[in-house]
Design an enzyme around this catalytic site. Structure first.
Site, short mmCIF file in Angstrom:
data_model
loop_
_atom_site.label_atom_id
_atom_site.label_comp_id
_atom_site.label_asym_id
_atom_site.label_seq_id
_atom_site.Cartn_x
_atom_site.Cartn_y
_atom_site.Cartn_z
N HIS A 89 55.07 46.79 77.23
CA HIS A 89 54.98 45.33 77.35
C HIS A 89 53.53 44.85 77.41
CE1 HIS A 89 57.45 41.86 77.55
NE2 HIS A 89 57.41 41.62 78.86
N ASN A 92 55.84 36.11 82.38
CA ASN A 92 56.72 34.94 82.27
C ASN A 92 55.99 33.60 82.41
OD1 ASN A 92 58.59 36.96 82.16
ND2 ASN A 92 59.80 36.26 83.90
N ASP A 140 53.99 42.34 72.26
CA ASP A 140 54.91 43.40 71.86
C ASP A 140 56.14 42.81 71.18
OD1 ASP A 140 55.32 42.42 74.65
OD2 ASP A 140 57.16 43.60 74.51
N ASN A 179 59.69 36.33 76.96
CA ASN A 179 59.39 35.32 77.98
C ASN A 179 57.94 34.86 77.96
OD1 ASN A 179 62.01 35.09 79.00
ND2 ASN A 179 61.73 36.83 80.38
#
Length: 237
Positions: free
Chosen positions: A19, A66, A91, A112
């Site tokens: 991530h 987020n 990613d 997100n």
């Protein structure tokens, strides 16, 4: 001025996660191009420098993934920039490991970090998606994304990041297809194919025979000759 925002999660426990490939990408650019040391600003770590004659601000939002848009949106407004001046690097599950794609605007695809950027910056910014591959089932996605890259991934990950840093000027100049070819070659993938030229509509054999510059000699007697006379008329020799 341009903003290159790598997306990820802050903290050493997340540093090697799939991530966090966006953080890894801007780190590689920062090292290669002699940017300023990282400093804290706009709820992010930032580094300034120049690429291809253009001033560039690298960002690693420290708000967690987020809320990435809070940091990038704050910087965008401070420098009075527009969404088109922002490049987000992040990613992508739906691309094979090492594959890359660039586009402007579009949906968040369930990411997100991109959802947050859309909310704080608008949607008309550029997006560099770096493939991390899909684990194969929805149940495995969370652990896959928030898991470290495997040792085997180094075969493509390190060349990808190095090639991105080497060719960052192409990002500045908007030479997206050329950059994708460089990344593909670095990771052993096939270069992006050039758009295929459009083909003329197919023509029947009779149509081709009628318009051929050097038509073949046609029969003058027999059933075929009678059929051709009906189609084309008897024009004589």
């Amino acid at each position: 001025m341009l903003i290159f925002a790598g997306l990820g999660n802050p903290g050493p426990q997340y540093a090697g996660h799939r991530h966090n490939i966006g953080f890894m990408a801007v780190d590689a650019i920062q090292r290669r191009h002699g940017f300023s040391p990282w400093s804290k600003k706009f709820k992010a770590l930032v580094s300034e420098g120049e690429i291809g004659g253009e001033r560039v601000l690298l960002m690693k939002p420290q708000t967690f993934m987020n809320l990435s848009g809070e940091a990038v949106g704050e910087a965008m407004r401070f420098y009075k920039l527009e969404p088109k001046d922002i490049l987000a690097i992040y990613d992508e599950l739906d691309l094979l490991p090492g594959k890359a794609r660039i586009k402007t605007a579009g949906g968040h695809g369930g990411h997100n970090g991109i959802r947050s950027l859309d909310a704080h910056c608008g949607k008309d910014y550029r997006r560099l998606r770096l493939g991390i591959g899909h684990p194969g089932s929805k149940e495995q996605v969370h652990n896959h994304v928030l898991g470290d890259f495997a040792k085997a991934d180094r075969v493509w990950l390190e060349p990808l990041l190095e090639a991105l840093a080497d060719n960052a000027a192409m990002l500045v100049k908007g030479e997206d297809s050329q950059l994708l070819n460089k990344l593909a070659l670095a990771t052993g993938s096939k270069p992006e194919p050039a758009p295929a030229p459009s083909k003329p509509a197919g023509k029947s054999h009779i149509h081709q025979a009628r318009n051929s510059a050097q038509p073949k000699k046609l029969p003058t007697t027999g059933p075929m000759a009678d059929m051709l006379k009906k189609l084309f008329g008897d024009k004589g020799d």
